[in-house]
Design a protein around this motif. Structure first.
Motif, PDB file in Angstrom:
ATOM      1  N   PRO A  97     -14.154   4.431   6.579  1.00 39.10           N
ATOM      2  CA  PRO A  97     -13.584   3.139   6.972  1.00 39.10           C
ATOM      3  C   PRO A  97     -14.480   1.961   6.584  1.00 39.10           C
ATOM      4  N   GLY A 102     -10.364  -2.963   6.042  1.00 43.87           N
ATOM      5  CA  GLY A 102      -8.963  -3.355   6.207  1.00 43.87           C
ATOM      6  C   GLY A 102      -7.976  -2.233   5.959  1.00 43.87           C
ATOM      7  N   THR A 104      -5.920   1.092   6.624  1.00 54.76           N
ATOM      8  CA  THR A 104      -5.461   1.799   7.817  1.00 54.76           C
ATOM      9  C   THR A 104      -4.925   3.164   7.408  1.00 54.76           C
ATOM     10  N   GLY A 105      -4.899   4.076   8.344  1.00 61.52           N
ATOM     11  CA  GLY A 105      -4.348   5.401   8.083  1.00 61.52           C
ATOM     12  C   GLY A 105      -5.227   6.293   7.231  1.00 61.52           C
ATOM     13  N   TYR A 131      -9.278   2.796  -3.126  1.00 54.43           N
ATOM     14  CA  TYR A 131      -9.947   3.379  -1.979  1.00 54.43           C
ATOM     15  C   TYR A 131     -11.160   4.185  -2.430  1.00 54.43           C
TER      16      TYR A 131
END
Length: 153
Positions: A97, A102, A104-105, A131
């Motif tokens: 994270p 920012g 999510t999931g 990511y």
């Protein structure tokens, strides 16, 4: 050597090995571990891509050149499945994270893959974007990569 000291050292080593192996980690709905028929077992089942999606294989390797993901730059679409497959070494997959602000999931860190052929399947449910992921024990040695999620066409 003192017999008591040897016993304490052995117990300490055993405790450290158990701690390094990790414990049960909760599985996110979008990720499970899977094992091909001839491969080492892993918890969970194989993820199936959504209609029109594909399975993208990423190898986790330790060799004379280092520890790395092959490929370490991945392009995928929502509904695809990323199949992380252990070739050599002991590795995990972690979408941190802190390194994906920012986002999510994100799934929790995978369990450690320890036997050649063991897999970790991740169904792509992320919003379009890039990511960062890594192998926790080898991140400082350069074992990291990026997943670029493109919108469905």
């Amino acid at each position: 050597m003192n017999r008591k000291w040897l016993m304490m050292a052995a117990l300490g080593a055993g405790s450290m090995m158990a701690a390094c192996g990790g414990g049960e980690k909760p599985q996110a709905a979008e990720s499970t571990a899977a094992a091909p028929a001839a491969a080492a077992p892993a918890a969970g089942g194989t993820q199936t891509p959504e209609p029109g999606g594909k399975v993208i294989t990423v190898e986790l390797i330790t060799d004379g050149t280092g520890n790395y993901f092959k490929p370490n730059e991945i392009e995928a679409h929502p509904g695809d499945v990323i199949r992380y497959t252990l070739k050599v070494g002991v590795h995990n997959v972690h979408f941190l994270p802190d390194s994906n602000p920012g986002a999510t999931g994100l799934p929790p860190a995978s369990d450690f893959l320890q036997l050649p052929g063991q897999t970790y399947d991740l169904k792509v449910t992320f919003k379009p974007g890039t990511y960062y992921f890594q192998c926790d024990p080898h991140a400082a040695l350069g074992m990291h990569g990026h997943l670029k999620v493109e919108p469905k066409s």
